[in-house]
Design a protein around this motif. Structure first.
Motif, PDB file in Angstrom:
ATOM      1  N   PHE A   9       0.832  -1.207   0.000  1.00  0.00           N
ATOM      2  CA  PHE A   9       0.000   0.000   0.000  1.00  0.00           C
ATOM      3  C   PHE A   9       0.863   1.251   0.000  1.00  0.00           C
ATOM      4  CE2 PHE A   9      -1.816   3.383   2.606  1.00  0.00           C
ATOM      5  CZ  PHE A   9      -3.011   3.657   1.948  1.00  0.00           C
ATOM      6  N   VAL A  10       1.878   1.260   0.846  1.00  0.00           N
ATOM      7  CA  VAL A  10       2.762   2.428   0.932  1.00  0.00           C
ATOM      8  C   VAL A  10       3.455   2.671  -0.402  1.00  0.00           C
ATOM      9  CG1 VAL A  10       4.828   3.357   2.044  1.00  0.00           C
ATOM     10  CG2 VAL A  10       3.100   2.170   3.413  1.00  0.00           C
ATOM     11  N   ALA A  11       3.920   1.588  -1.044  1.00  0.00           N
ATOM     12  CA  ALA A  11       4.630   1.728  -2.323  1.00  0.00           C
ATOM     13  C   ALA A  11       3.708   2.237  -3.428  1.00  0.00           C
ATOM     14  CB  ALA A  11       5.239   0.386  -2.718  1.00  0.00           C
ATOM     15  N   ARG A  12       2.440   1.778  -3.442  1.00  0.00           N
ATOM     16  CA  ARG A  12       1.526   2.127  -4.538  1.00  0.00           C
ATOM     17  C   ARG A  12       0.809   3.456  -4.321  1.00  0.00           C
ATOM     18  NH1 ARG A  12       0.071  -3.104  -3.578  1.00  0.00           N
ATOM     19  NH2 ARG A  12      -1.862  -2.366  -2.594  1.00  0.00           N
ATOM     20  N   VAL A  13       0.340   3.667  -3.082  1.00  0.00           N
ATOM     21  CA  VAL A  13      -0.568   4.794  -2.826  1.00  0.00           C
ATOM     22  C   VAL A  13       0.137   5.975  -2.163  1.00  0.00           C
ATOM     23  CG1 VAL A  13      -2.767   5.417  -1.726  1.00  0.00           C
ATOM     24  CG2 VAL A  13      -2.435   3.110  -2.624  1.00  0.00           C
ATOM     25  N   CYS A  14       1.223   5.715  -1.464  1.00  0.00           N
ATOM     26  CA  CYS A  14       1.937   6.788  -0.750  1.00  0.00           C
ATOM     27  C   CYS A  14       3.396   6.852  -1.218  1.00  0.00           C
ATOM     28  CB  CYS A  14       1.889   6.555   0.752  1.00  0.00           C
ATOM     29  SG  CYS A  14       0.246   6.236   1.412  1.00  0.00           S
ATOM     30  N   PRO A  15       3.643   7.148  -2.487  1.00  0.00           N
ATOM     31  CA  PRO A  15       5.028   7.131  -2.992  1.00  0.00           C
ATOM     32  C   PRO A  15       5.948   8.105  -2.261  1.00  0.00           C
ATOM     33  CG  PRO A  15       3.536   8.188  -4.553  1.00  0.00           C
ATOM     34  CD  PRO A  15       2.677   7.558  -3.522  1.00  0.00           C
ATOM     35  N   ASP A  16       5.373   9.192  -1.698  1.00  0.00           N
ATOM     36  CA  ASP A  16       6.214  10.154  -0.971  1.00  0.00           C
ATOM     37  C   ASP A  16       6.808   9.555   0.298  1.00  0.00           C
ATOM     38  OD1 ASP A  16       5.691  12.037  -2.888  1.00  0.00           O
ATOM     39  OD2 ASP A  16       4.123  13.065  -1.748  1.00  0.00           O
ATOM     40  N   SER A 256     -10.525   1.818  -8.735  1.00  0.00           N
ATOM     41  CA  SER A 256      -9.280   1.351  -9.358  1.00  0.00           C
ATOM     42  C   SER A 256      -8.372   0.652  -8.350  1.00  0.00           C
ATOM     43  CB  SER A 256      -8.538   2.525 -10.002  1.00  0.00           C
ATOM     44  OG  SER A 256      -8.114   3.463  -9.017  1.00  0.00           O
ATOM     45  N   TYR A 257      -8.683   0.801  -7.056  1.00  0.00           N
ATOM     46  CA  TYR A 257      -7.902   0.133  -6.008  1.00  0.00           C
ATOM     47  C   TYR A 257      -8.517  -1.223  -5.698  1.00  0.00           C
ATOM     48  CZ  TYR A 257      -5.732   4.681  -4.901  1.00  0.00           C
ATOM     49  OH  TYR A 257      -5.050   5.853  -4.957  1.00  0.00           O
ATOM     50  N   ASN A 258      -7.686  -2.155  -5.210  1.00  0.00           N
ATOM     51  CA  ASN A 258      -8.237  -3.427  -4.743  1.00  0.00           C
ATOM     52  C   ASN A 258      -8.908  -3.220  -3.390  1.00  0.00           C
ATOM     53  OD1 ASN A 258      -6.222  -3.493  -2.710  1.00  0.00           O
ATOM     54  ND2 ASN A 258      -4.836  -4.660  -4.005  1.00  0.00           N
ATOM     55  N   ARG A 259      -9.611  -4.257  -2.934  1.00  0.00           N
ATOM     56  CA  ARG A 259     -10.399  -4.112  -1.701  1.00  0.00           C
ATOM     57  C   ARG A 259      -9.517  -3.806  -0.492  1.00  0.00           C
ATOM     58  NH1 ARG A 259     -12.752  -7.361   2.530  1.00  0.00           N
ATOM     59  NH2 ARG A 259     -14.797  -6.490   3.125  1.00  0.00           N
ATOM     60  N   ARG A 260      -8.369  -4.453  -0.405  1.00  0.00           N
ATOM     61  CA  ARG A 260      -7.498  -4.234   0.752  1.00  0.00           C
ATOM     62  C   ARG A 260      -7.031  -2.782   0.815  1.00  0.00           C
ATOM     63  NH1 ARG A 260      -6.825  -6.065   5.827  1.00  0.00           N
ATOM     64  NH2 ARG A 260      -4.722  -5.675   6.577  1.00  0.00           N
ATOM     65  N   THR A 261      -6.681  -2.199  -0.326  1.00  0.00           N
ATOM     66  CA  THR A 261      -6.252  -0.798  -0.352  1.00  0.00           C
ATOM     67  C   THR A 261      -7.377   0.111   0.124  1.00  0.00           C
ATOM     68  OG1 THR A 261      -4.696  -1.198  -2.151  1.00  0.00           O
ATOM     69  CG2 THR A 261      -5.434   1.068  -1.835  1.00  0.00           C
ATOM     70  N   ASN A 262      -8.598  -0.141  -0.352  1.00  0.00           N
ATOM     71  CA  ASN A 262      -9.746   0.668   0.084  1.00  0.00           C
ATOM     72  C   ASN A 262     -10.017   0.505   1.572  1.00  0.00           C
ATOM     73  OD1 ASN A 262     -10.760   2.174  -2.203  1.00  0.00           O
ATOM     74  ND2 ASN A 262     -11.307   0.215  -3.139  1.00  0.00           N
ATOM     75  N   ILE A 263      -9.783  -0.711   2.106  1.00  0.00           N
ATOM     76  CA  ILE A 263      -9.956  -0.935   3.544  1.00  0.00           C
ATOM     77  C   ILE A 263      -8.952  -0.091   4.329  1.00  0.00           C
ATOM     78  CG2 ILE A 263      -9.594  -2.636   5.388  1.00  0.00           C
ATOM     79  CD1 ILE A 263     -10.899  -4.720   3.548  1.00  0.00           C
ATOM     80  N   LEU A 264      -7.696  -0.077   3.886  1.00  0.00           N
ATOM     81  CA  LEU A 264      -6.677   0.706   4.588  1.00  0.00           C
ATOM     82  C   LEU A 264      -7.055   2.195   4.615  1.00  0.00           C
ATOM     83  CD1 LEU A 264      -4.890  -1.958   4.024  1.00  0.00           C
ATOM     84  CD2 LEU A 264      -2.972  -0.400   4.107  1.00  0.00           C
ATOM     85  N   LEU A 265      -7.503   2.710   3.480  1.00  0.00           N
ATOM     86  CA  LEU A 265      -7.890   4.126   3.416  1.00  0.00           C
ATOM     87  C   LEU A 265      -9.117   4.396   4.284  1.00  0.00           C
ATOM     88  CD1 LEU A 265      -7.391   4.692  -0.417  1.00  0.00           C
ATOM     89  CD2 LEU A 265      -6.040   5.745   1.415  1.00  0.00           C
ATOM     90  N   ALA A 266     -10.076   3.465   4.265  1.00  0.00           N
ATOM     91  CA  ALA A 266     -11.309   3.649   5.028  1.00  0.00           C
ATOM     92  C   ALA A 266     -11.043   3.600   6.532  1.00  0.00           C
ATOM     93  CB  ALA A 266     -12.323   2.576   4.627  1.00  0.00           C
ATOM     94  N   VAL A 267     -10.206   2.676   6.980  1.00  0.00           N
ATOM     95  CA  VAL A 267      -9.875   2.581   8.402  1.00  0.00           C
ATOM     96  C   VAL A 267      -9.114   3.824   8.859  1.00  0.00           C
ATOM     97  CG1 VAL A 267      -8.492   1.304  10.104  1.00  0.00           C
ATOM     98  CG2 VAL A 267      -9.907   0.057   8.457  1.00  0.00           C
TER      99      VAL A 267
END
Length: 618
Positions: A9-16, A256-267
């Motif tokens: 998740f960090v590599a894909r969604v939070c490149p900074d 466009s995100y998988n379910r796990r990525t959306n869960i991380l953002l939602a939590v």
């Protein structure tokens, strides 16, 4: 053991939050800022084993010299930059993480089964995508690093906690590993071993601060964030309903995100709106279906607090310091001198299993690369159990009436569902005058004690009558012969050809070229026959006859060989008969097997090994 999906998740969604860093520059900056303290990186060695072990023939294993050279090159690269390394290894499986340990071991069993199926189907080794760490490699790695002069620590708690604590307390320039828990601990920077370019000493640093900015959280939120995603303390299975609730109210849902990525953002979105207080934590504990244990969330958050740290989620008066305390009072071994020495040697990576037996009366062994579809050879867990029973009797004092405390074994082998530990009875080895007590063996001095140590060790492997012959050999050769003789005695399906191969290995271990090996046959003939004769005599004394294996045609299964070759059937009958009745503990309750495998008393383990194609006829 990390939070599922967080690293990706960090590599894909939070490149900074993923910053490429030059470790030489990081070390140089540290030297300028702290001239009295050399730059140190604390290494999570268990995370690094896959990076270090790169031989192509990983299924067969055994590339000790190659592996040692890889470790040496790794150390030299950091030494050249003036960076000191401290290596940490897991030394215990904590009770709170036993369920997760079992889950992963059973999953590894399935992966190993796929490896053997691939070998049988394609007649070649699978690629690195199916890689499983070879048996006992972490243990060998500890001794390899110590032999190379490195500081090597075996933990008394979960390794990631001790690594994070060491990094914080010793002002290390970073942690080198591959475990997303290091994103949660509030400790020194976290460097990726997977992204490390050793020749340039460049890797990726994962920034907690940038991760928090991307998620709208603070550093104090991260422990709760990890728990609500599921970790080693809070099972994911309890959080599914909570995740669905978060997904419904999350403004960040992205198709466009998988379910796990959306869960991380939602939590993360949910937590950002919760006040940082103990009452908020208690409210969450009441809301979540935690069953009878309503303290799971509390314990999960607390597991990320390093010594001296506090959290707004937990009042100071409810924080229990995570230290290795009160172990002596609750330990199986009540002798303070023995206990303290065992503890010191454990931390120094000198006796990984002994301290756990003395402190908790418990021992575990992870997966071995063994084929569940081959009934000829039982698993190593069962082969070496008689020796372990003798060792337990040496380590543990018998109580009234001569009874020993039972030892809990968590050993992975096919057919063991790991629903509970197997309770193993220590058994005294056969020695004139009985077994010397542990205090004498560890602390007494003099030639008589040395002889006692040697005879006690050999008695554990049923070789006490062979001490003079073994003492005439070089120490490494004697140790190998001791192990091999025991193996040949325990496993009746091992043949003369197996013995020849094993003996040839020990005589050629010093590493020679093909040309040198070609000229060795004649010069090694006498020592080869001597060692082989020693093994055969030791086996004969135990009424074990080693026979030659009949030749087959092509690559055929063990079942076919038994079906078509009566001599093979006779030679390999009853491949594993436990010498002690209590070895059947744990077998009987597994009959019949819920997995559908058939188990019989003649083969309580019903295991198989992969067979190489037979040699061509002469």
């Amino acid at each position: 053991m990390g939070i599922k999906g967080l690293q990706g998740f960090v590599a894909r969604v939070c490149p900074d939050a993923c910053k490429t860093v030059d470790l030489r520059e990081v070390a140089e900056k540290h030297r300028i800022d702290h001239p009295d303290f050399p730059p140190v990186i604390v290494v999570d060695a268990m995370s690094c084993v896959r990076y270090w072990y790169t031989p192509e023939s990983w299924v067969c294993g055994g590339q000790w010299r190659e592996y040692l050279a890889i470790l040496e090159d790794f150390i030299k690269a950091f030494m050249a930059a003036g960076i000191k390394l401290v290596f940490y290894f897991d030394g215990v499986v904590e009770e709170k993480k036993r369920d997760e340990w079992i889950k992963r071991r059973l999953q590894n069993n399935k992966e190993i089964a796929r490896i053997f199926q691939f070998i049988k189907t394609h007649r070649k080794q699978p690629g690195r995508e199916m890689f499983i760490v070879p048996s006992a490699l972490p243990t060998f790695t500890r001794f390899a690093l110590k032999s190379l002069g490195q500081k090597t620590v075996c933990t008394l708690q979960e390794a990631d906690f001790e690594v994070a604590a060491y990094g914080l307390q010793h002002n290390c320039i970073g942690i080198l590993g591959q475990d997303s828990d290091y994103l949660i601990y509030n400790t020194c920077p976290y460097f990726s071993i997977e992204k490390l370019s050793l020749d340039r000493l460049v890797t990726v640093m994962y920034s907690r601060e940038d991760l928090c900015r991307a998620l709208g959280l603070s550093l104090t939120h991260l422990p709760l964030f990890a728990c609500l995603l599921g970790n080693d303390v809070v099972p994911e299975s309890l959080l599914e309903r909570f995740w669905r609730k978060c997904l419904v109210t999350s403004p960040h849902k992205n198709n466009s995100y998988n379910r796990r990525t959306n869960i991380l953002l939602a939590v993360a979105n949910y937590i950002s709106k919760v006040p940082c207080s103990y009452s908020s934590l208690k409210h969450l504990e009441e809301m979540l279906p935690l069953g009878s244990d309503k303290t799971l969330l509390h314990r999960g958050v607390e597991s990320y607090l390093l010594p001296g740290q506090q959290s707004p989620w937990i009042p100071p008066n409810l924080t229990s310091c995570q230290t290795f305390s009160l172990q002596q009072q609750t330990a199986v071994c009540q002798d303070k001198e023995i206990f303290q020495l065992a503890k010191e040697q454990h931390i120094q990576s000198e006796n990984y299993t002994i301290f756990n037996i003395l402190s908790k009366g418990e021992i575990e062994c992870s997966n071995s690369l063994e084929d569940e579809c081959d009934t000829e050879i039982p698993g190593q867990a069962l082969i070496y159990r008689p020796a372990r029973q003798h060792i337990y009797s040496v380590l543990l004092e018998s109580g009234k009436g001569g009874a020993y405390p039972l030892v809990k074994e968590w050993f992975v082998y096919f057919g063991n569902p790991l629903q509970q530990p197997e309770l193993i009875q220590p058994v005294q080895p056969s020695m004139p005058g009985g077994t010397p007590n542990l205090k004498t063996l560890w602390f007494a001095k003099g030639p008589d004690v040395e002889k006692q140590r040697c005879s006690t060790f050999l008695a554990c492997f049923h070789l006490q009558d062979r001490m003079e012959e073994l003492q005439a050999l070089e120490a490494p050769v004697a140790a190998f012969c001791c192990l091999l003789a025991y193996l040949m005695m325990q496993v009746s399906s091992l043949s003369l050809e197996d013995l020849n191969a094993f003996v040839a290995v020990i005589l050629c271990l010093k590493g020679k070229s093909a040309a040198q090996l070609a000229g060795l046959q004649e010069s090694l003939y006498t020592p080869f026959q001597n060692l082989k004769s020693f093994i055969c005599k030791a086996c004969t004394a135990k009424k074990r006859t080693i026979q030659s294996r009949p030749r087959g045609n092509g690559f055929i299964t063990g079942t076919q060989q038994r079906e078509f070759n009566p001599r093979f059937q006779q030679t390999h009958r009853s491949s594993f008969v436990p010498p002690y009745h209590n070895q059947m503990r744990g077998f009987l309750w597994r009959n019949p097997q819920p997995q559908g495998r058939e188990y019989g008393l003649g083969h309580p383990d019903r295991r198989r090994r992969f067979q190489l194609p037979p040699r061509s006829p002469r």
